[in-house]
Motif scaffolding. Structure first.
Motif, PDB file in Angstrom:
ATOM      1  N   MET A   1       0.846  -1.189   0.000  1.00 37.17           N
ATOM      2  CA  MET A   1       0.000   0.000   0.000  1.00 37.17           C
ATOM      3  C   MET A   1       0.882   1.240   0.000  1.00 37.17           C
ATOM      4  N   ARG A   2       0.283   2.363  -0.398  1.00 41.16           N
ATOM      5  CA  ARG A   2       1.007   3.634  -0.425  1.00 41.16           C
ATOM      6  C   ARG A   2       0.308   4.641   0.485  1.00 41.16           C
ATOM      7  N   THR A   3       1.109   5.502   1.104  1.00 43.60           N
ATOM      8  CA  THR A   3       0.587   6.601   1.903  1.00 43.60           C
ATOM      9  C   THR A   3       1.591   7.738   1.832  1.00 43.60           C
ATOM     10  N   ARG A   4       1.207   8.904   2.277  1.00 44.08           N
ATOM     11  CA  ARG A   4       2.157  10.033   2.263  1.00 44.08           C
ATOM     12  C   ARG A   4       3.155   9.894   3.404  1.00 44.08           C
ATOM     13  N   VAL A   5       2.653   9.534   4.610  1.00 41.92           N
ATOM     14  CA  VAL A   5       3.521   9.449   5.784  1.00 41.92           C
ATOM     15  C   VAL A   5       3.253   8.136   6.510  1.00 41.92           C
ATOM     16  N   ALA A   6       4.278   7.333   6.698  1.00 36.53           N
ATOM     17  CA  ALA A   6       4.200   6.133   7.525  1.00 36.53           C
ATOM     18  C   ALA A   6       4.698   6.497   8.915  1.00 36.53           C
ATOM     19  N   ILE A   7       3.869   6.259   9.921  1.00 38.65           N
ATOM     20  CA  ILE A   7       4.207   6.631  11.295  1.00 38.65           C
ATOM     21  C   ILE A   7       4.411   5.360  12.102  1.00 38.65           C
ATOM     22  N   ILE A   8       5.601   5.201  12.671  1.00 36.97           N
ATOM     23  CA  ILE A   8       5.909   4.041  13.508  1.00 36.97           C
ATOM     24  C   ILE A   8       5.679   4.447  14.958  1.00 36.97           C
ATOM     25  N   GLY A   9       4.727   3.795  15.625  1.00 38.44           N
ATOM     26  CA  GLY A   9       4.434   4.105  17.016  1.00 38.44           C
ATOM     27  C   GLY A   9       3.115   4.833  17.171  1.00 38.44           C
ATOM     28  N   ALA A  10       2.220   4.291  17.993  1.00 41.78           N
ATOM     29  CA  ALA A  10       0.899   4.890  18.211  1.00 41.78           C
ATOM     30  C   ALA A  10       0.742   5.377  19.640  1.00 41.78           C
ATOM     31  N   GLY A  11       1.833   5.899  20.207  1.00 40.75           N
ATOM     32  CA  GLY A  11       1.725   6.621  21.459  1.00 40.75           C
ATOM     33  C   GLY A  11       1.264   8.038  21.177  1.00 40.75           C
ATOM     34  N   PRO A  12       1.317   8.928  22.162  1.00 39.62           N
ATOM     35  CA  PRO A  12       0.849  10.300  21.938  1.00 39.62           C
ATOM     36  C   PRO A  12       1.561  11.008  20.785  1.00 39.62           C
ATOM     37  N   ALA A  13       2.866  10.786  20.621  1.00 40.70           N
ATOM     38  CA  ALA A  13       3.602  11.467  19.551  1.00 40.70           C
ATOM     39  C   ALA A  13       3.081  11.035  18.185  1.00 40.70           C
ATOM     40  N   GLY A  14       3.012   9.734  17.947  1.00 41.86           N
ATOM     41  CA  GLY A  14       2.552   9.252  16.657  1.00 41.86           C
ATOM     42  C   GLY A  14       1.105   9.604  16.377  1.00 41.86           C
ATOM     43  N   LEU A  15       0.241   9.459  17.383  1.00 42.90           N
ATOM     44  CA  LEU A  15      -1.177   9.770  17.211  1.00 42.90           C
ATOM     45  C   LEU A  15      -1.405  11.257  16.956  1.00 42.90           C
ATOM     46  N   LEU A  16      -0.690  12.113  17.682  1.00 43.10           N
ATOM     47  CA  LEU A  16      -0.862  13.549  17.480  1.00 43.10           C
ATOM     48  C   LEU A  16      -0.343  13.965  16.111  1.00 43.10           C
ATOM     49  N   LEU A  17       0.788  13.397  15.690  1.00 49.74           N
ATOM     50  CA  LEU A  17       1.297  13.705  14.352  1.00 49.74           C
ATOM     51  C   LEU A  17       0.266  13.313  13.301  1.00 49.74           C
ATOM     52  N   ALA A  18      -0.309  12.120  13.422  1.00 52.72           N
ATOM     53  CA  ALA A  18      -1.329  11.684  12.477  1.00 52.72           C
ATOM     54  C   ALA A  18      -2.518  12.636  12.455  1.00 52.72           C
ATOM     55  N   GLN A  19      -2.927  13.112  13.632  1.00 50.75           N
ATOM     56  CA  GLN A  19      -4.063  14.025  13.723  1.00 50.75           C
ATOM     57  C   GLN A  19      -3.756  15.361  13.046  1.00 50.75           C
ATOM     58  N   LEU A  20      -2.574  15.908  13.281  1.00 52.91           N
ATOM     59  CA  LEU A  20      -2.204  17.186  12.678  1.00 52.91           C
ATOM     60  C   LEU A  20      -2.077  17.064  11.163  1.00 52.91           C
ATOM     61  N   LEU A  21      -1.539  15.948  10.696  1.00 53.21           N
ATOM     62  CA  LEU A  21      -1.422  15.738   9.254  1.00 53.21           C
ATOM     63  C   LEU A  21      -2.802  15.572   8.619  1.00 53.21           C
ATOM     64  N   ASP A  22      -3.675  14.833   9.290  1.00 50.89           N
ATOM     65  CA  ASP A  22      -5.030  14.626   8.771  1.00 50.89           C
ATOM     66  C   ASP A  22      -5.753  15.963   8.632  1.00 50.89           C
ATOM     67  N   ALA A  23      -5.568  16.845   9.620  1.00 51.85           N
ATOM     68  CA  ALA A  23      -6.205  18.161   9.557  1.00 51.85           C
ATOM     69  C   ALA A  23      -5.695  18.986   8.380  1.00 51.85           C
ATOM     70  N   ALA A  24      -4.471  18.688   7.934  1.00 46.26           N
ATOM     71  CA  ALA A  24      -3.875  19.400   6.798  1.00 46.26           C
ATOM     72  C   ALA A  24      -4.110  18.671   5.472  1.00 46.26           C
ATOM     73  N   GLY A  25      -4.884  17.575   5.513  1.00 47.61           N
ATOM     74  CA  GLY A  25      -5.198  16.853   4.296  1.00 47.61           C
ATOM     75  C   GLY A  25      -4.127  15.896   3.828  1.00 47.61           C
ATOM     76  N   ILE A  26      -3.237  15.486   4.727  1.00 45.73           N
ATOM     77  CA  ILE A  26      -2.157  14.559   4.375  1.00 45.73           C
ATOM     78  C   ILE A  26      -2.426  13.221   5.041  1.00 45.73           C
ATOM     79  N   ASP A  27      -2.547  12.166   4.232  1.00 41.19           N
ATOM     80  CA  ASP A  27      -2.893  10.858   4.777  1.00 41.19           C
ATOM     81  C   ASP A  27      -1.678  10.191   5.407  1.00 41.19           C
ATOM     82  N   SER A  28      -1.936   9.283   6.342  1.00 38.05           N
ATOM     83  CA  SER A  28      -0.865   8.580   7.034  1.00 38.05           C
ATOM     84  C   SER A  28      -1.358   7.194   7.425  1.00 38.05           C
ATOM     85  N   VAL A  29      -0.416   6.297   7.693  1.00 35.77           N
ATOM     86  CA  VAL A  29      -0.705   4.974   8.228  1.00 35.77           C
ATOM     87  C   VAL A  29       0.107   4.799   9.507  1.00 35.77           C
TER      88      VAL A  29
END
Length: 391
Positions: free
Chosen positions: A1-29
């Motif tokens: 699969m393809r995504t713009r940003v692959a995030i390793i780790g679903a602690g607060p850092a990874g989850l918050l990064l995913a949330q901020l990117l989503d708000a900017a229209g950038i998908d992540s896994v």
């Protein structure tokens, strides 16, 4: 699969990064090695800087902090026979919030689930590939035993000090500084109302103690112990006796109750540089850890992610790489400032060395409560310095 940003780790850092990117229209896994339930239940830090709270509000996950968190104006510093309040609002114009990292994680996980973004929990054999090329990838085995490969434009390592990400910065480029402290914290959760309005940091000849809280009915306590402390040697009665002794003050009583959780937390500092290699960016504990005395760990992770999200958005959306190129240098300036503050609070408040060292510690504590400039320096650092690069 393809995504713009692959995030390793679903602690607060990874989850918050995913949330901020989503708000900017950038998908992540998101790829996490632990189960979702384990991530939700991890008991960690409980203090949020004013800037961290503001960022969480802007990210759309601040509502429950307003309802369930506690805004504190400052802290109490104590040594035998004396307890003094430092008012951060008066000293530095900033407050702090008591809101557990567990709750921050739950809020972010719920928001990601509602957004329908893809997350993999219980991933094994996580590997990063070609991070120094234009086509990085992450491979792993998912919870159902299927091999997965994620191709991305950017990989964010938010997987803590024991995760794989930082080890993919080649040794020839990577430098790590470490400090292991000669003591640890015995931490407990107790079903008891707090005995204090704001946190108490207590120096005592027997060792440091901290009185914190999680709600109107749940309190959090810490005792300085040896790094190899045997938890089985600490009965409930022994814990409460030690806390009562270290917090003793005329006219004040420690309320006791049922202890529901206990653990021993080692104390160390670690900083890894650089925080970027090619298209791999490190954030939070993947790049640095601090002793919890200064309440900086979670807040440093939030500051990293705030800066990293802006760097990724300006790169992927606008083609501007300047903030991405400067990310490591800018982030590390704050990391070292907060590492110093954490070291200073730790060495001032924990009993170590001989009686000469004890007198120096008491002299420093007296200086903090007697000098507006010294108190302001503590308040300014504790409540949070601005995040450079976001102005």
């Amino acid at each position: 699969m393809r995504t713009r940003v692959a995030i390793i780790g679903a602690g607060p850092a990874g989850l918050l990064l995913a949330q901020l990117l989503d708000a900017a229209g950038i998908d992540s896994v998101l790829v996490e090695q632990r189960s979702a339930e384990y991530v939700k239940s991890r008991i960690r830090a409980g203090i949020l800087e004013s800037g961290s709270v503001q960022l969480l509000r802007e990210a759309g996950v601040g509502d429950r902090i307003e309802r369930a968190g506690f805004e504190h104006r400052g802290i109490h510093l104590q040594w035998p026979g004396e307890r003094h309040h430092l008012d951060f609002v008066d000293l530095a114009g900033k407050s702090v919030w008591v809101y557990g990292q567990t709750e921050v994680t739950k809020d972010l996980m719920a928001t990601r689930e509602r957004a329908g973004q893809l997350s993999f929990y219980e991933a094994t054999d996580v590997e990063l590939h070609d991070v120094d090329s234009d086509s990085p990838a992450v491979t792993f085995t998912d919870a159902d035993g299927r091999a997965q490969r994620i191709e991305a434009a950017i990989v964010a390592g938010c997987d803590g000090s024991h995760g794989p990400s930082r080890h993919f910065v080649p040794e020839r480029h990577r430098r790590t500084w470490e400090r292991t402290y000669p003591f640890a914290w015995l931490g407990i959760l107790a079903d008891v109302a707090p005995s204090t309005d704001e946190l108490i940091y207590a120096w005592h000849p027997d060792g440091f103690a901290l009185h914190s809280m999680r709600s109107d009915a749940v309190s959090r306590f810490y005792l300085q112990v040896e790094p190899d402390e045997d938890l089985t040697a600490w009965s409930d009665d022994r814990i409460w006796d030690a806390l009562a002794t270290r917090f003793a003050l005329d006219g004040w009583t420690l309320t006791t109750g049922a202890i529901t959780d206990r653990s021993v937390l080692p104390m160390r500092s670690m900083v890894t540089s650089p925080m970027r290699h090619g298209r791999l960016f490190l954030a939070g504990d993947a790049a640095h850890t601090v002793p919890p005395t200064g309440a900086k760990g979670l807040n440093l992770a939030i500051a990293d992610v705030a800066l990293l999200a802006r760097a990724i958005v300006t790169w992927l959306a606008d083609g501007d790489t300047r903030l991405a190129d400067a990310y490591s240098d800018i982030a590390l300036r704050r990391v070292w400032r907060c590492t110093h503050f954490s070291w200073w609070m730790t060495t001032m408040l924990h009993r170590h060395g001989d009686d000469f060292d004890a007198r120096l510690q008491l002299a420093q504590l007296q200086r903090v409560v007697q000098s507006d400039s010294a108190a302001t320096e503590l308040a300014d650092n504790y409540a949070g310095i601005p995040i450079e690069g976001l102005s």
